[in-house]
Enzyme design. Sequence first.
Site, PDB file in Angstrom:
ATOM      1  N   HIS A   1      -1.261  21.315  53.799  1.00  0.00           N
ATOM      2  CA  HIS A   1      -1.542  20.847  55.168  1.00  0.00           C
ATOM      3  C   HIS A   1      -0.339  20.000  55.611  1.00  0.00           C
ATOM      4  CE1 HIS A   1      -3.545  18.312  58.226  1.00  0.00           C
ATOM      5  NE2 HIS A   1      -4.527  19.179  58.243  1.00  0.00           N
TER       6      HIS A   1
ATOM      7  N   ASP B   1      -4.196  16.459  47.047  1.00  0.00           N
ATOM      8  CA  ASP B   1      -4.898  16.431  48.328  1.00  0.00           C
ATOM      9  C   ASP B   1      -6.254  17.101  48.120  1.00  0.00           C
ATOM     10  OD1 ASP B   1      -5.956  16.922  50.798  1.00  0.00           O
ATOM     11  OD2 ASP B   1      -4.119  17.741  51.679  1.00  0.00           O
TER      12      ASP B   1
ATOM     13  N   GLN C   1     -10.412  19.212  50.930  1.00  0.00           N
ATOM     14  CA  GLN C   1     -11.327  20.352  51.033  1.00  0.00           C
ATOM     15  C   GLN C   1     -12.157  20.539  49.774  1.00  0.00           C
ATOM     16  OE1 GLN C   1     -11.948  21.780  53.777  1.00  0.00           O
ATOM     17  NE2 GLN C   1     -10.215  21.041  54.985  1.00  0.00           N
TER      18      GLN C   1
ATOM     19  N   LYS D   1     -14.813  14.497  56.483  1.00  0.00           N
ATOM     20  CA  LYS D   1     -15.125  15.860  56.012  1.00  0.00           C
ATOM     21  C   LYS D   1     -16.227  15.811  54.955  1.00  0.00           C
ATOM     22  CE  LYS D   1     -10.275  17.293  56.404  1.00  0.00           C
ATOM     23  NZ  LYS D   1     -10.109  18.004  57.650  1.00  0.00           N
TER      24      LYS D   1
ATOM     25  N   CYS E   1      -2.982  23.331  61.011  1.00  0.00           N
ATOM     26  CA  CYS E   1      -2.028  22.337  60.482  1.00  0.00           C
ATOM     27  C   CYS E   1      -1.391  22.826  59.190  1.00  0.00           C
ATOM     28  CB  CYS E   1      -2.684  20.979  60.261  1.00  0.00           C
ATOM     29  SG  CYS E   1      -3.270  20.229  61.765  1.00  0.00           S
TER      30      CYS E   1
END
Length: 421
Positions: free
Chosen positions: A138, A215, A218, A241, A379
């Site tokens: 991202h 990261d 998700q 999220k 993104c």
Amino acid sequence: MNKPLDMATAATTVKRAFDPESARKDFPVLARPIYGKPLHFLDTAASAQKPQAVIDAVSDAYGIDYANIHRGVYYLSQKATEAYDAARAKIAAFVNAREPSELIFTRNATEAINLVAYSYGRKFLKEGDEVVLSEMEHHANIVPWQMLRDAVGVKLTVVPIDDAGELDMESYVTALEGNVKLVAMTHMSNALGTVTPIAEIIRLAHDAGAKILVDGCQMVPHETVDLQALDADFYVFSGHKLYGPTGTGVLYGKKDLLDAMPPYQTGGDMIRTVTFAKTTFAEVPARFEAGTPHIAGAIGLGAAVDYLRQFDMAEIHAHEMEVAEYARGQLQAINQVRIYGEAGRRGSLVSFGLDCAHPHDIGTILDREAVAIRAGHHCAQPVMEHFGISGTVRASFGLYNTKADADALIAGIRKVMEIFG
Ligand SMILES: Cc1ncc(COP(=O)(O)O)c(C=O)c1O
């Protein structure tokens, strides 16, 4: 501030069996018609909807126990401080951090990565050091490292992906032969759904003497993440999220690394002493939370974690994957559909395009059917460049989605094909 984790975990020993139809009722927005039709929300990867428990926690944080934290000696301030600190402890337990002070509250995941790039990067990296990224990051995990490159002269090495969206592990191993000091890598791609072999990626980074930032934006909302088992040096995720409020994100860092890092922003609440001659800084996490934080947001994120911990994350994940794979299968059966991201291990999202229509047109027509998807580059422009496209349609699935949402998506796609095909 550092409550033992068992205090935070005590409340959640008996699990509620996960039933998506019943869980849907916990999310008031899902009962809201859009254009007179039932809402099919398929954009959880951008930001999740909020359960009533989170909405209530935020409302109560303002309506019942509100005051600024860590400063007041009075009752309300102490209550707010306790709730803020308890939220940190709950989230630390949720991701199995060693202690709550390894978690820094940020505005979002983007700020968490910027914090590391700025504070750790400028102190510990120097000209000629290499930072390894992947092609499927991202922008939030690309641009801060470019800024670091421009500021101190580190070199960025990008590990490619193949056409299925898998990370090229051979290239990764080769990249690690350089003067690599830091790896910044996604746990799951928001554009393709690829779940990376992160345990191996972390182990290889460490074998090469590099630190690693993962990261996890998700991943954390969908699967159990055990930070102690993973052994990443830094791990970031977004609160919003994770069914929590906007304006919340989390940076996890190993305590010894955070202790060694200089402040990112400075001012109130992050100091120990201030004179005009010299300032000394507070211990972590306060050192990295300058100014009044998002108190109600952090409390709301704690409530989101409480909400999730009533369930078994494995049950949530199995359900989400069943729905996502069902949607994927239906899409694959349509000739005109091209799916982007076919990695062997993937999460609950499907990214695709149609020969006959631009993603934004698809998104607009689906919107009129009350199907909310994301259209664009997500993104992740380098991913789009890899496939030679400007964007995709992305349907992403959360715990509240059912096959009815997938069916509405497919019916909407058929409508697009009638109009454009
Ligand atoms: C993989 C990934 N990383 C980083 C981010 C940025 O998260 P935030 O908007 O919370 O800063 C996102 C958001 O879409 C994401 O999906």
